[in-house]
Design an enzyme around this catalytic site. Structure first.
Site, PDB file in Angstrom:
ATOM      1  N   THR A  83       1.627 -37.162  42.111  1.00 58.85           N
ATOM      2  CA  THR A  83       3.042 -37.478  41.978  1.00 58.85           C
ATOM      3  C   THR A  83       3.625 -37.499  43.372  1.00 58.85           C
ATOM      4  O   THR A  83       3.238 -36.683  44.215  1.00 58.85           O
ATOM      5  CB  THR A  83       3.779 -36.425  41.125  1.00 58.85           C
ATOM      6  OG1 THR A  83       5.177 -36.482  41.401  1.00 58.85           O
ATOM      7  CG2 THR A  83       3.297 -35.013  41.417  1.00 58.85           C
ATOM      8  N   CYS A 197       7.002 -43.759  43.470  1.00 60.51           N
ATOM      9  CA  CYS A 197       6.845 -42.935  42.279  1.00 60.51           C
ATOM     10  C   CYS A 197       5.615 -43.470  41.576  1.00 60.51           C
ATOM     11  O   CYS A 197       5.472 -44.697  41.431  1.00 60.51           O
ATOM     12  CB  CYS A 197       8.076 -43.001  41.378  1.00 60.51           C
ATOM     13  SG  CYS A 197       7.854 -42.125  39.817  1.00 60.51           S
TER      14      CYS A 197
END
Length: 236
Positions: A83, A197
């Protein structure tokens, strides 16, 4: 082959992309029935997301640091935090283990340097776009000028990530909104745009725009493959 540790689940939608891309990458290099040696620890994202909203990064760091220790104990030689946003606590996680962290911003910055790009747009969660941990790393380590969208656009990007992409929803209206934001960053001088992202690559791909896109999930996974197959990397 070195064993790669994946700290995933944030969200699992993108973690499965990591698993697929790393295995495909190893197989492309070695052929036959080869696949990657991986240790995957997938956390429950809901408590992490709540801590994000509360700004309690230290509590989130404690959860992820324990997960990282479990990954190390399972035999991983390096760690990927799957992430972008939670690299905000990458230093805390690094301090909890004795194996290297392959940092997603470093992998992305290296690609940008190789491509000769100096000014880049950044899309991601509000945390990634607005807080300094990601932009400043790109600026200080790689000399990049990092542009972010205007405030209403940042809110839209953030909303789509948490309300749609993390739940596996791919909506045409959101794709159109993202492409408009990417085009605006291009008008402001961005030579490329970082999909900062790990879920954004599920929504927009390179064929959707003429502006070069850097899918951080794919870049991070490629760095993992490189480490896995590097005979000079530490094995123990």
């Amino acid at each position: 082959m070195n064993t790669i540790g994946l700290l995933g689940g944030m969200s699992w939608e993108s973690t499965q992309s990591y698993y697929r891309l790393i295995n495909q990458g190893v197989n492309a290099k070695l052929g036959g029935l080869h696949s990657a040696q991986l240790v995957l620890y997938s956390v429950d994202f809901s408590p992490i997301e709540q801590l994000q909203q509360q700004g309690d990064w230290q509590a989130a760091a404690r959860i992820l640091s324990q997960a990282a220790r479990n990954i190390e104990q399972a035999g991983a030689n390096a760690l990927l935090i799957c992430t972008n946003t939670m690299h905000i606590v990458a230093d805390d996680i690094a301090a909890a283990v004795n194996i290297p962290i392959l940092h997603i911003a470093d992998a992305t910055g290296e690609v940008l340097q190789q491509q000769g790009i100096k000014t880049v747009g950044l899309l991601g969660t509000a945390f990634t776009m607005e807080q300094p941990f990601y932009r400043e790393r790109l600026q200080q380590k790689f000399g990049l000028d990092v542009l972010i969208p205007a405030s209403p656009q940042r809110q839209r990007v953030h909303q789509v990530i948490y309300e749609e992409l993390c739940a596996g929803k791919i909506l045409p209206a959101s794709k159109a909104a993202y492409l408009n934001i990417i085009a605006e960053l291009g008008k402001r001088g961005a030579q490329a745009v970082i999909l900062g992202c790990t879920e954004i690559g599920l929504l927009v791909q390179q064929q959707d725009t003429d502006i070069p896109l850097l899918d951080t999930t794919a870049i991070h996974a490629a760095k993992a493959v490189e480490f896995a197959l590097n005979s000079t990397s530490p094995r123990e």
